[in-house]
Motif scaffolding. Sequence first.
Motif, PDB file in Angstrom:
ATOM      1  N   SER A 136       0.795  -1.051  -0.037  1.00 38.99           N
ATOM      2  CA  SER A 136       0.076  -0.148  -0.026  1.00 38.99           C
ATOM      3  C   SER A 136       0.810   1.199   0.135  1.00 38.99           C
ATOM      4  N   PRO A 137       0.143   2.181  -0.480  1.00 40.63           N
ATOM      5  CA  PRO A 137       0.998   3.629  -0.340  1.00 40.63           C
ATOM      6  C   PRO A 137       0.971   4.236   0.891  1.00 40.63           C
ATOM      7  N   THR A 138       1.723   5.216   1.328  1.00 42.12           N
ATOM      8  CA  THR A 138       1.548   5.825   2.391  1.00 42.12           C
ATOM      9  C   THR A 138       0.753   7.348   2.180  1.00 42.12           C
ATOM     10  N   ILE A 139      -0.182   7.501   2.828  1.00 45.87           N
ATOM     11  CA  ILE A 139      -1.031   8.669   2.618  1.00 45.87           C
ATOM     12  C   ILE A 139      -0.830   9.463   3.988  1.00 45.87           C
ATOM     13  N   GLY A 140      -0.731  10.827   3.748  1.00 45.12           N
ATOM     14  CA  GLY A 140      -0.945  11.974   4.611  1.00 45.12           C
ATOM     15  C   GLY A 140      -1.245  13.050   4.270  1.00 45.12           C
ATOM     16  N   PHE A 141      -2.062  13.713   5.170  1.00 44.25           N
ATOM     17  CA  PHE A 141      -2.315  15.361   4.839  1.00 44.25           C
ATOM     18  C   PHE A 141      -1.192  16.082   5.195  1.00 44.25           C
ATOM     19  N   ILE A 142      -0.851  17.019   4.287  1.00 41.22           N
ATOM     20  CA  ILE A 142       0.074  18.176   4.268  1.00 41.22           C
ATOM     21  C   ILE A 142      -0.250  19.357   5.393  1.00 41.22           C
ATOM     22  N   ASN A 143      -1.426  19.810   5.006  1.00 42.85           N
ATOM     23  CA  ASN A 143      -2.006  20.799   5.913  1.00 42.85           C
ATOM     24  C   ASN A 143      -2.930  20.307   7.027  1.00 42.85           C
ATOM     25  N   LYS A 144      -2.886  20.968   8.250  1.00 44.00           N
ATOM     26  CA  LYS A 144      -3.302  20.500   9.260  1.00 44.00           C
ATOM     27  C   LYS A 144      -4.926  19.975   9.188  1.00 44.00           C
ATOM     28  N   ILE A 145      -5.546  18.971   9.524  1.00 48.55           N
ATOM     29  CA  ILE A 145      -6.847  18.638   9.599  1.00 48.55           C
ATOM     30  C   ILE A 145      -7.272  18.101  10.949  1.00 48.55           C
ATOM     31  N   TYR A 146      -8.755  18.536  11.434  1.00 48.73           N
ATOM     32  CA  TYR A 146      -9.091  17.915  12.674  1.00 48.73           C
ATOM     33  C   TYR A 146      -9.926  16.940  12.395  1.00 48.73           C
ATOM     34  N   HIS A 147      -9.475  15.586  12.558  1.00 45.88           N
ATOM     35  CA  HIS A 147     -10.204  14.524  12.277  1.00 45.88           C
ATOM     36  C   HIS A 147      -9.647  13.301  13.066  1.00 45.88           C
ATOM     37  N   PRO A 148     -10.683  12.341  13.793  1.00 43.08           N
ATOM     38  CA  PRO A 148     -10.013  11.312  14.567  1.00 43.08           C
ATOM     39  C   PRO A 148      -9.309  10.491  14.015  1.00 43.08           C
ATOM     40  N   ASN A 149      -9.229  10.216  12.764  1.00 44.00           N
ATOM     41  CA  ASN A 149      -8.539   9.270  11.941  1.00 44.00           C
ATOM     42  C   ASN A 149      -7.228   9.945  11.299  1.00 44.00           C
ATOM     43  N   SER A 168       1.366  14.617  12.413  1.00 45.59           N
ATOM     44  CA  SER A 168       2.166  14.211  11.191  1.00 45.59           C
ATOM     45  C   SER A 168       1.575  14.151  10.078  1.00 45.59           C
ATOM     46  N   GLY A 169      -0.205  14.337  10.170  1.00 45.75           N
ATOM     47  CA  GLY A 169      -0.927  14.015   8.961  1.00 45.75           C
ATOM     48  C   GLY A 169      -1.179  12.714   8.549  1.00 45.75           C
ATOM     49  N   SER A 170      -0.629  11.570   9.236  1.00 39.36           N
ATOM     50  CA  SER A 170      -0.809  10.355   8.786  1.00 39.36           C
ATOM     51  C   SER A 170      -2.095   9.805   8.953  1.00 39.36           C
ATOM     52  N   VAL A 171      -2.413   8.920   7.946  1.00 40.23           N
ATOM     53  CA  VAL A 171      -3.929   8.457   7.947  1.00 40.23           C
ATOM     54  C   VAL A 171      -3.928   7.168   8.517  1.00 40.23           C
ATOM     55  N   CYS A 172      -5.288   7.044   9.374  1.00 33.32           N
ATOM     56  CA  CYS A 172      -5.608   5.549   9.775  1.00 33.32           C
ATOM     57  C   CYS A 172      -6.886   5.217   8.969  1.00 33.32           C
ATOM     58  N   LEU A 173      -6.588   4.327   8.110  1.00 35.30           N
ATOM     59  CA  LEU A 173      -7.583   3.801   7.185  1.00 35.30           C
ATOM     60  C   LEU A 173      -7.169   2.372   7.016  1.00 35.30           C
ATOM     61  N   ASP A 174      -8.060   1.330   7.214  1.00 30.02           N
ATOM     62  CA  ASP A 174      -7.781  -0.110   7.385  1.00 30.02           C
ATOM     63  C   ASP A 174      -7.583  -0.421   5.930  1.00 30.02           C
ATOM     64  N   VAL A 175      -8.330   0.166   4.931  1.00 31.09           N
ATOM     65  CA  VAL A 175      -8.289  -0.384   3.533  1.00 31.09           C
ATOM     66  C   VAL A 175      -6.895   0.036   3.024  1.00 31.09           C
ATOM     67  N   ILE A 176      -6.072   0.953   3.604  1.00 31.05           N
ATOM     68  CA  ILE A 176      -4.725   1.392   3.063  1.00 31.05           C
ATOM     69  C   ILE A 176      -3.821   0.753   4.219  1.00 31.05           C
ATOM     70  N   ASN A 177      -3.990   0.738   5.284  1.00 29.73           N
ATOM     71  CA  ASN A 177      -3.019   0.328   6.290  1.00 29.73           C
ATOM     72  C   ASN A 177      -3.013  -0.959   6.473  1.00 29.73           C
TER      73      ASN A 177
END
Length: 146
Positions: free
Chosen positions: A26-39, A44-53
């Motif tokens: 899988s690719p590594t995905i992350g947000f560069i600008n800040k986002i307020y989101h539980p996942n 770091s902007g790292s994303v917690c998403l089962d289908v990717i991780n």
Amino acid sequence: MNYVRSLSWSVWRIRVELPDAYPYKSPTIGFINKIYHPNVDEMSGSVCLDVINQTWSPMFDLVNVFEVFLPQLLLYPNPSDPLNGEAAALMMRDRSAYEQRVKEYREKYAKPEDIGAAPEEKSSDEEPSEDEYESEDDEMAGPSDP
């Protein structure tokens, strides 16, 4: 590789790193600008998403990531599997306060006029320049998240 994702008036810059074994890894995905989101980890902007991780399949591609997986994550946060514990707790405790904080972050960090303002992150000398990524396909519009 950087990708721009726009939902209504909000714009997020997304970092994509493809491993040598892609599409089998899988690719590594992350947000560069800040986002307020539980996942999404706020720092770091790292994303917690089962289908990717965890459940990535070579049948998926980046189109799935940008047109399905990330929009679904933004629209339907999962506070029971958080990377941002504060956002998850606020979402479960006080939904309207959570939505207000999301709105504040969108207004502060995801403004369309700031699309080129974020510093570039280069991971190698082989990475194409930002100009090579910009095309009408790089910007997609859709409904805004709550």
